[in-house]
Design an enzyme around this catalytic site. Structure first.
Site, PDB file in Angstrom:
ATOM      1  N   SER A 106      16.214  16.743  38.802  1.00 42.75           N
ATOM      2  CA  SER A 106      15.085  16.803  37.881  1.00 42.75           C
ATOM      3  C   SER A 106      15.112  15.615  36.918  1.00 42.75           C
ATOM      4  O   SER A 106      15.082  14.476  37.355  1.00 42.75           O
ATOM      5  CB  SER A 106      15.076  18.145  37.149  1.00 42.75           C
ATOM      6  OG  SER A 106      13.877  18.352  36.477  1.00 42.75           O
ATOM      7  N   ASP A 250       8.342  13.523  35.976  1.00 39.95           N
ATOM      8  CA  ASP A 250       9.788  13.364  36.115  1.00 39.95           C
ATOM      9  C   ASP A 250      10.119  13.070  37.579  1.00 39.95           C
ATOM     10  O   ASP A 250       9.215  13.035  38.419  1.00 39.95           O
ATOM     11  CB  ASP A 250      10.507  14.610  35.579  1.00 39.95           C
ATOM     12  CG  ASP A 250      10.225  15.861  36.380  1.00 39.95           C
ATOM     13  OD1 ASP A 250       9.206  15.902  37.099  1.00 39.95           O
ATOM     14  OD2 ASP A 250      11.022  16.817  36.297  1.00 39.95           O
ATOM     15  N   ASP A 252      11.258  14.624  40.158  1.00 42.83           N
ATOM     16  CA  ASP A 252      10.884  15.534  41.249  1.00 42.83           C
ATOM     17  C   ASP A 252       9.480  16.119  41.086  1.00 42.83           C
ATOM     18  O   ASP A 252       9.061  16.984  41.839  1.00 42.83           O
ATOM     19  CB  ASP A 252      11.907  16.646  41.422  1.00 42.83           C
ATOM     20  CG  ASP A 252      11.938  17.627  40.261  1.00 42.83           C
ATOM     21  OD1 ASP A 252      11.753  17.195  39.104  1.00 42.83           O
ATOM     22  OD2 ASP A 252      12.159  18.831  40.501  1.00 42.83           O
ATOM     23  N   ASP A 254       7.759  18.000  38.899  1.00 40.95           N
ATOM     24  CA  ASP A 254       7.353  19.338  38.452  1.00 40.95           C
ATOM     25  C   ASP A 254       7.090  19.388  36.953  1.00 40.95           C
ATOM     26  O   ASP A 254       6.701  20.427  36.427  1.00 40.95           O
ATOM     27  CB  ASP A 254       8.368  20.409  38.867  1.00 40.95           C
ATOM     28  CG  ASP A 254       9.745  20.234  38.248  1.00 40.95           C
ATOM     29  OD1 ASP A 254       9.963  19.244  37.508  1.00 40.95           O
ATOM     30  OD2 ASP A 254      10.619  21.087  38.509  1.00 40.95           O
TER      31      ASP A 254
END
Length: 462
Positions: A106, A250, A252, A254
């Site tokens: 993340s 970010d 990834d 999400d």
């Protein structure tokens, strides 16, 4: 130690010693436990797991380890390769797979990576399932497949396109309105997979896109957490390009943050507020966010005649509460949008499409949209306590001191006052109490946090 084993997965820094850091041995060990868990859920002839990764430098190595371990357990792999967390979540649903693994840490820096684990619904595992996998990882119950029963890897690099198709098919996403608005948008993809997915989505929406750090090479040009102090480059470029707004995700994809046309932050807390404002205007109902998220979501929900509900911190807790109350939208104040019409996971692509539809229909500038919402300011502090102090007892005493106010104890102690709130959460690993406050001004929020620290010190006798 930088290997963190929790019910939501395993994360750590790359290299070093097994058990202390995220090494190849740890990746194989926990993937094996996950594969065993998947096979224990139901007996069937064939098992399938979706695997995807962000663009981290260690991602390809970890992905090969994970996929080949699943193959060794007789599980077929759907390999999405470079992807996003919400794309993998959606793929699990669309493929009717038995689960999914996302290789991403993340917003953590480049030396970190993680195995995020999904169930057959493409949702993060609940506490019971996570605990079972941790138990399996430490047991000798792992069983691998015979040579005739090994799994196979099937590569599918079309899923970001499929994900975008799913987003554009959502009833409340107005592709024509966005195209007609003629937006010019700067995108910071932090050199990860957001640099692939977000420009692809904007291209489909007829947006003039200016790319910043959109090369998915895993070399993060700044701290990858989308906070104001890390985003000077895109704030400057939005102004320089005379763009309508900036979009930041970010690694990834999400979490979602916006920059207004003046180069100022829209506010990560207000990503969910704006998307909810649009959705509630079209489809009134319930909303959910975690206890540490802005009160502005509650205010906007009530304005539309809906009901607001708070959940414990953590995506899995927010999703559980959303299902319980039938929420039309929910998420977290860190820029995480969860829209059940798509799927139960934080999804920046869905958030972008809903936000741009709202902006196009309102026919206002981003700064004007932000000014239309209640103004709240947050303070996030912590107090370190002497080891051995009864932290739970301290929190109970704080709640007792303010028992005439609205108290919520599902996750630490949250005290709702008329014009502000305080949320106290203890750390599970350190003698620390985290103190979150929100008030109508930054000065007030900081002062309220300092007053609470003083109250805790008095209770603890320190």
């Amino acid at each position: 130690m930088t290997l963190i084993k929790s019910i939501s997965g395993i994360r750590g820094t790359i290299g070093g010693n097994p058990g202390d850091n995220l090494t190849p041995i740890d990746a194989v060990k926990f993937t094996s436990a996950y594969g065993s868990f998947i096979k224990q859920q139901r007996t069937k002839d064939e098992y399938r797991v979706v695997v995807g990764r962000d663009a981290r430098l260690s991602g390809e190595m970890l992905q090969q380890l994970v996929m080949q371990t699943l193959v060794g357990m007789g599980i077929h792999v759907i390999d999405l390769d470079l992807s996003t967390t919400p794309t993998v979540e959606l793929a699990v649903k669309l493929e009717h797979a038995d689960g999914g693994i996302i290789l991403t840490a993340s917003h953590n820096p480049k030396q970190w990576n993680a195995l995020k684990l999904l169930d057959k619904n493409g949702e993060f595992l609940n506490a019971e399932a996570g605990a079972k996998i941790l138990e399996l990882a430490e047991s000798a119950e792992l069983n691998f497949a015979d040579v005739d029963d090994l799994g196979e890897i099937h590569k599918n690099d079309a899923y970001i396109d499929i994900h975008i198709d799913e987003v554009l098919d959502l009833e409340l996403v107005d592709e024509d309105a966005i195209k007609a608005a003629g937006f010019k948008i700067v995108v910071d993809g932090v050199n990860s997979t957001g640099g692939i997915a977000i420009p692809m989505l904007l291209n489909r929406l007829g947006v003039h896109t200016v790319k910043l750090y959109c090369e998915p090479n895993g070399r993060f040009p700044h701290n990858p957490e989308p906070l104001k102090e890390h985003l000077g480059d895109i704030c400057a470029l939005v102004k320089e390009e005379n763009a309508d707004l900036g979009i930041v995700v970010d690694p990834d994809v999400d979490r979602l943050a916006f920059i207004d046309e003046t180069g100022e932050m829209f506010g990560e807390e207000y990503t969910l507020v704006a998307c909810a404002d649009y959705v509630l205007g079209e489809n009134p109902g319930a909303t959910v966010s975690n206890l540490s998220s802005s009160r502005a979501l509650r205010d906007v929900t009530l304005k539309h005649g809906g009901t607001y509900h708070a959940a414990a911190v953590g995506e899995v807790n927010v999703v559980a509460k959303m299902k319980e109350v039938g929420a039309v939208i929910g998420g977290e104040g860190n820029g995480g949008i969860i829209y059940p019409e798509s799927h139960y996971g934080r999804d920046a692509l869905v958030g972008v499409a809903l936000f741009l539809t709202h902006l196009a229909k309102q026919k206002v500038k981003v700064s004007e949209l932000r000014a239309s919402y209640p103004a709240y300011f947050m303070s996030k502090k912590k107090i370190e306590l002497t080891p051995g102090l009864d932290v739970d007892g301290i929190l109970k005493a704080v709640a007792e001191n303010h028992k005439t106010e609205e108290i919520n104890t599902i996750d630490g102690v949250k005290i709702d006052f008329e014009k502000h709130w305080v949320h106290l959460r203890k750390s599970n690993t350190e003698p620390i109490i985290r103190i979150y406050t929100e008030a109508p001004s930054q000065t007030e929020a900081d002062q309220i946090a300092d007053d609470m620290i003083a109250e805790i010190k008095q209770i603890a006798g320190i």
